[in-house]
Design a protein around this motif. Structure first.
Motif, PDB file in Angstrom:
ATOM      1  N   HIS A   1       0.813  -1.214   0.000  1.00  0.00           N
ATOM      2  CA  HIS A   1       0.000   0.000   0.000  1.00  0.00           C
ATOM      3  C   HIS A   1       0.863   1.287   0.000  1.00  0.00           C
ATOM      4  CE1 HIS A   1      -3.364   2.585   1.197  1.00  0.00           C
ATOM      5  NE2 HIS A   1      -2.622   3.049   2.171  1.00  0.00           N
TER       6      HIS A   1
ATOM      7  N   HIS B   1       1.105   4.306  -2.755  1.00  0.00           N
ATOM      8  CA  HIS B   1       0.882   5.744  -2.505  1.00  0.00           C
ATOM      9  C   HIS B   1       1.841   6.584  -3.356  1.00  0.00           C
ATOM     10  CE1 HIS B   1      -2.178   6.797   0.372  1.00  0.00           C
ATOM     11  NE2 HIS B   1      -1.801   5.883   1.234  1.00  0.00           N
TER      12      HIS B   1
ATOM     13  N   SER C   1       0.530   9.909   6.054  1.00  0.00           N
ATOM     14  CA  SER C   1      -0.912   9.647   6.156  1.00  0.00           C
ATOM     15  C   SER C   1      -1.306   9.528   7.620  1.00  0.00           C
ATOM     16  CB  SER C   1      -1.239   8.355   5.403  1.00  0.00           C
ATOM     17  OG  SER C   1      -0.691   7.262   6.088  1.00  0.00           O
TER      18      SER C   1
ATOM     19  N   ASP D   1      -6.535   7.417   0.543  1.00  0.00           N
ATOM     20  CA  ASP D   1      -6.591   6.020   0.114  1.00  0.00           C
ATOM     21  C   ASP D   1      -7.551   5.826  -1.059  1.00  0.00           C
ATOM     22  OD1 ASP D   1      -4.722   5.368   1.923  1.00  0.00           O
ATOM     23  OD2 ASP D   1      -6.093   4.489   3.382  1.00  0.00           O
TER      24      ASP D   1
HETATM   25 ZN    ZN Z   1      -2.868   5.065   2.864  1.00  0.00          ZN
END
Ligand code: ZN
Ligand code: KG4
Length: 339
Positions: free
Chosen positions: A112, A116, A137, A309
């Motif tokens: 993940h 990003h 984040s 996200d």
């Molecule tokens: Zn994230």
């Protein structure tokens, strides 16, 4: 042309996207859960997992409809498997495995955080690698060296709170709701950023590390004094609140910019790519652009809709698809960050 379905359920966003090999977004759908977690002032893992379960199939359906295709036309399915909330990750992974098995298409597990940064590549529509990647984040504050999209070296990260988490906790003390980053930033516009000299951890340290818990404590003392305090009932002078918000934001932004410049210097990379919700912060952007101009480095910040996200950044799966690097059906989630 190959088409991949990408799924995202790492935290409190249920998302799916249909992307072609030119990284064009054919369909995309996101179901946010903010309203479910608001009264707890933070994401509750069990609530998040249950909500993913309810929303996963409608979100997949909507992204396929948007693209005007059926599951039978997919060439692969990709899913974020690390890092994230365990029970949330599992929902996305199970959906992806089911599709891989029933449609007989390859499965690709995604990191993940790497995704990003790939959001910058998708938005810029050109190759942004090699670069230094900064992910800021609610759950992460990490710096990577990316020689290419999928084999980065972790340079360092936060040893306690993430930058977004610090914004959220300060917002909580100021009774500004959740997620609090945008509200703190708005309040800071009316404040004086140098009223409080809040701590800037690791600023003069060679390590590429971050720490925001001391800053959070300093904010707590500035607002509520040193004794016990109930922030839900505390009356805070409006100018004090604004000055604390501005001074806090200044401290976070300064550290993020300084550490990014330090990482660029150490790695000698020509550009910095930034992703994650905190990248939307205006003061951070201002300071970052000024520092980058001064050093002659390029900065690419993912656009707002790709900073938070989403499944579109899962287009990073094409880097693995083209290399034929697929995952077996016994692929597992890895909730903690490994690399
Ligand atoms: Zn994230
Ligand atoms: O990337 P993201 O949407 O979700 C994850 O945590 O994965 O980031 C959300 C975080 C929250 O902590 C939110 O308060 C923060 O990003 N945020 C901001 C701003 N907009 C969102 N923080 C500071 N300034 C902003 N303008």
């Amino acid at each position: 042309m190959p088409i991949i379905l990408t799924l995202e359920t790492t935290c409190d966003e249920t998302a799916a996207a249909v992307i072609d090999e030119k990284l064009q977004i054919l369909g995309s759908s996101i179901a946010s859960q903010h309203e479910l977690h608001q009264r707890f002032q933070g994401v509750v893992p069990e609530i998040a997992a249950r909500a993913h379960l309810e929303r996963m199939l409608p979100v997949i359906d909507q992204s396929l409809r948007g693209a005007g295709i059926s599951v039978g036309q997919l060439d692969a399915v990709a899913v974020a498997v690390t890092p994230g909330l365990a029970n949330s990750l599992v929902v996305g992974l199970m959906a992806a495995k089911t599709l891989a098995l029933t449609c007989q298409i390859p499965l690709i597990g995604i990191n993940h955080l790497h995704a990003h940064i790939y959001a910058c590549q998708i938005a810029a529509r050109r190759n942004v690698y090699p670069c230094v990647g900064l992910i800021i984040s609610g759950g992460h504050t990490h710096l990577y060296d990316f020689p290419n999209a999928i084999e980065p070296r972790l340079l360092g990260g936060t040893i306690d709170d993430a930058a977004g988490e610090a914004f959220d906790k300060v917002a909580n003390m100021l009774n500004l709701g959740f997620p609090g980053g945008p509200a703190v930033a708005k309040l800071a516009e009316r404040g004086y950023p140098h009223r409080f000299a809040f701590p800037r951890s690791f600023l003069h340290d060679a390590r590429l590390a971050f720490s925001f818990s001391g800053l959070k404590t300093a904010v707590r003392y500035a607002l509520g004094g040193y004794g016990p305090v109930d922030f839900r009932t505390l009356q805070i002078d409006p100018q004090l609140a604004a000055d604390v918000a501005a001074s806090f934001q200044e401290a976070v932004a300064e550290v993020l910019v300084a550490k990014s410049m330090q990482a660029l210097e150490q790695t000698q990379r020509p550009r910095l790519c930034v992703g994650g919700g905190v990248a939307a912060n205006r003061r951070f952007r201002e300071l970052l652009m000024a520092a980058a101009d001064q050093r002659g480095v390029e900065v690419i910040i993912a656009p707002p809709e790709l900073c938070t996200d989403n499944a579109v950044m899962g287009g990073i799966a094409f880097e693995r698809y083209h290399a034929g690097r697929f995952d077996p059906l016994d692929l597992d989630i890895v909730p903690g960050l490994v690399r």
